[in-house]
Design a protein around this motif. Structure first.
Motif, mmCIF file in Angstrom:
data_model
loop_
_atom_site.group_PDB
_atom_site.id
_atom_site.type_symbol
_atom_site.label_atom_id
_atom_site.label_comp_id
_atom_site.label_asym_id
_atom_site.label_seq_id
_atom_site.Cartn_x
_atom_site.Cartn_y
_atom_site.Cartn_z
ATOM 1 N N PRO A 160 -0.748 40.681 42.895
ATOM 2 C CA PRO A 160 -1.194 40.196 42.087
ATOM 3 C C PRO A 160 -0.948 40.828 40.562
ATOM 4 C CG PRO A 160 -2.790 40.416 43.447
ATOM 5 C CD PRO A 160 -1.702 41.069 44.061
ATOM 6 N N GLY A 161 -0.601 40.200 39.447
ATOM 7 C CA GLY A 161 -0.492 40.966 38.167
ATOM 8 C C GLY A 161 1.120 41.055 38.043
ATOM 9 N N ASP A 166 -0.373 30.633 38.636
ATOM 10 C CA ASP A 166 -1.932 30.773 38.796
ATOM 11 C C ASP A 166 -2.185 31.326 40.378
ATOM 12 O OD1 ASP A 166 -2.474 30.254 36.084
ATOM 13 O OD2 ASP A 166 -3.241 28.209 36.598
ATOM 14 N N HIS A 167 -1.493 30.537 41.337
ATOM 15 C CA HIS A 167 -1.756 30.475 42.627
ATOM 16 C C HIS A 167 -1.518 32.091 43.078
ATOM 17 C CE1 HIS A 167 -2.105 29.560 47.006
ATOM 18 N NE2 HIS A 167 -1.019 30.174 47.088
ATOM 19 N N ASP A 219 -1.063 34.715 40.818
ATOM 20 C CA ASP A 219 -1.582 35.462 39.914
ATOM 21 C C ASP A 219 -0.538 36.284 39.081
ATOM 22 O OD1 ASP A 219 -3.227 36.897 38.011
ATOM 23 O OD2 ASP A 219 -4.095 38.268 39.520
ATOM 24 N N ASN A 248 1.840 36.839 35.619
ATOM 25 C CA ASN A 248 1.642 36.963 34.443
ATOM 26 C C ASN A 248 3.091 36.352 33.724
ATOM 27 O OD1 ASN A 248 -0.715 38.254 34.385
ATOM 28 N ND2 ASN A 248 0.263 40.259 34.277
#
Length: 462
Positions: A372-373, A400-401, A403, A405
């Protein structure tokens, strides 16, 4: 009348340039591109013009002009047409983008095609990486109805570099390099019986090599042209500080600030952008991960020493092998290299990788499971139509799914308003024909010698 020009595309639209120049008994086309707008109005990726009817669909729906003695023998025969002898003496191709090049595929096989050395390398890479497409058979084509065993018919290709003058009938042609978002891009100065005609192709002054565009403009000013065919893609855009260096600085900052996976989504034919991200990878001690399907661009363009493109086995490059049930021959050959990685490998080295992936490669995210990120850099133009907006929404849902950026950083292939106005003013031609633009009238700010072009209308310039 000695000299005339007819515009069959690029009129009130961006791209699709197909320009007929006639001088005495000589006839040449300047580009013969696909019009994305016209094709998109009637067709999409799942509903294409039919192949079984030759060029009937393309002509009926206005994707190409209904001209005699211009098109390929095999395609005309499929339509019961007999005008298979051509009187066109050549096609001058400015650069390898689809909206200038692709519909050369349909032109008569006896018409010589003139292009830059590097432009040919790009078209060779495209031909290698994508299965033969009816609408993109520029260097060679398989006769239709297709016989799988038939050898492709090679077109008569003539290549040049800057300053190589050559004659076609009553014309003398001088190609001069220009800076654009694809290498091997040229503008032409064409010496006709009535005087010089200048065609810009697609140009910019804010890119990596503005001197190339300057060389072209200076020569165009010197010859005092009777006609200037000028692109105006971004004629109404205000000046900004966009540049390739700025893309490098912004993206380099983002990449150096993360210890997670970084993805760069850009047009792989843009060698300036490719070098930008390759150098960012190198500087941050990451491997630059290239999908196996894009490796032909490295292989072919590394042959041009001026481009400074890394070879497929460069120490900073890794070749990504996606999950696939069938592979083409060229992919199997590259997958024997020592620097090949899979999604499983990528999952373990996320912070050491910068991946050149676009939406088409997003399946790999499912296999890689980015932390994520992680970083997604969109390094292409922002969407400007409904289709582009829905594509962006879809990408955003993937981001989004997982995560990720999203960062936007781009530098366009086309000059903005003031640069274009200055170029046209400096060249100061007797006649201006704005093309490749939806705002031709904006050039009235700098000249009153302007012709607002109508498609299919012939303009005498002698």
């Amino acid at each position: 009348p000695m000299t005339s020009i007819t515009f069959y595309g690029g009129v009130n639209e961006i791209g699709g340039n197909k320009i007929l120049l006639e001088d005495k008994d000589t006839k040449i086309f300047l580009d013969f591109g696909m019009s994305f707008g016209k094709r998109g109005a009637y067709f999409d990726e799942f509903m294409s013009p039919r192949v079984s009817t030759g060029l009937k669909d393309f002509i009926e729906m206005g994707l190409i002009p209904n001209l005699q003695n211009v098109y390929r023998t095999d395609l005309l025969k499929m339509m019961d047409r007999t005008d298979t002898e051509t009187d066109i003496d050549g096609v001058l191709l400015t650069h390898a983008h689809a909206d200038h090049a692709d519909y050369i595929s349909f032109l008569n096989e006896n018409i010589p095609v003139y292009m830059g050395d590097t432009c040919k390398l790009i078209l060779e890479a495209i031909q290698m990486r994508s299965a033969s497409k009816f609408e993109r058979e520029i260097l060679s084509f398989k006769p239709r109805p297709s016989d799988r065993k038939a050898d492709p018919i090679e077109r008569d290709i003539h290549t040049f570099r800057t300053g190589d003058k050559f004659k076609i009938g009553s014309l003398e042609v001088e190609p001069i390099h220009v800076d654009h978002s694809v290498p091997g891009a040229y503008g032409f100065i064409i010496y006709t019986s009535s005087g010089p005609v200048v065609y810009t192709g697609d140009i910019r002054l804010h890119g990596t090599n503005p001197k190339m565009t300057d060389d072209f403009i200076n020569k165009a000013v010197d010859v005092k042209p009777i006609a200037l065919l000028a692109e105006g893609t971004r004629i109404n855009d205000l000046q900004s500080d966009e540049s390739e260096q700025k893309v490098f600085n912004e993206c380099n900052t983002h990449v150096s600030n993360t210890d997670k996976l970084a993805i760069a989504d850009f047009n792989f034919k843009d060698m300036d952008r490719l070098r930008t991200f390759y150098n960012i990878a190198k500087q941050n001690n990451r491997k630059f991960v290239v999908n196996v399907n894009d490796v032909p661009f490295l292989e072919h363009l590394a042959k041009d020493p001026q481009l400074n493109v890394p070879t497929p086995n460069d120490e900073y490059i890794q070749i990504f092998s996606p999950e696939k049930s069938t592979r083409r021959k060229f992919e199997r050959e590259y997958l024997d290299y020592d620097n090949v990685i899979t999604a499983k490998d990528l999952a373990k080295q996320q912070g050491q990788s910068l991946c050149a992936f676009s939406f088409w490669h997003f399946g790999a995210l499912i296999d890689t499971k980015p932390s994520p990120g992680s970083l997604y850099i969109h390094s292409a133009s922002e969407p400007f139509n409904d289709e582009g907006i829905s594509d962006k929404k879809r990408i955003d849902l993937w981001l989004d799914h997982f995560d990720l950026n999203r960062v936007q950083s781009h530098c366009s292939g086309h000059s903005k308003g003031q640069d274009l106005l200055d170029i046209v003013k400096d060249i100061n031609s007797d006649m201006l024909f704005p093309i490749h633009t939806v705002h031709p009238e904006s050039y009235k700010n700098v000249t009153d010698k302007i012709t607002i072009v109508k498609e299919g209308t012939t303009y005498q310039i002698s």
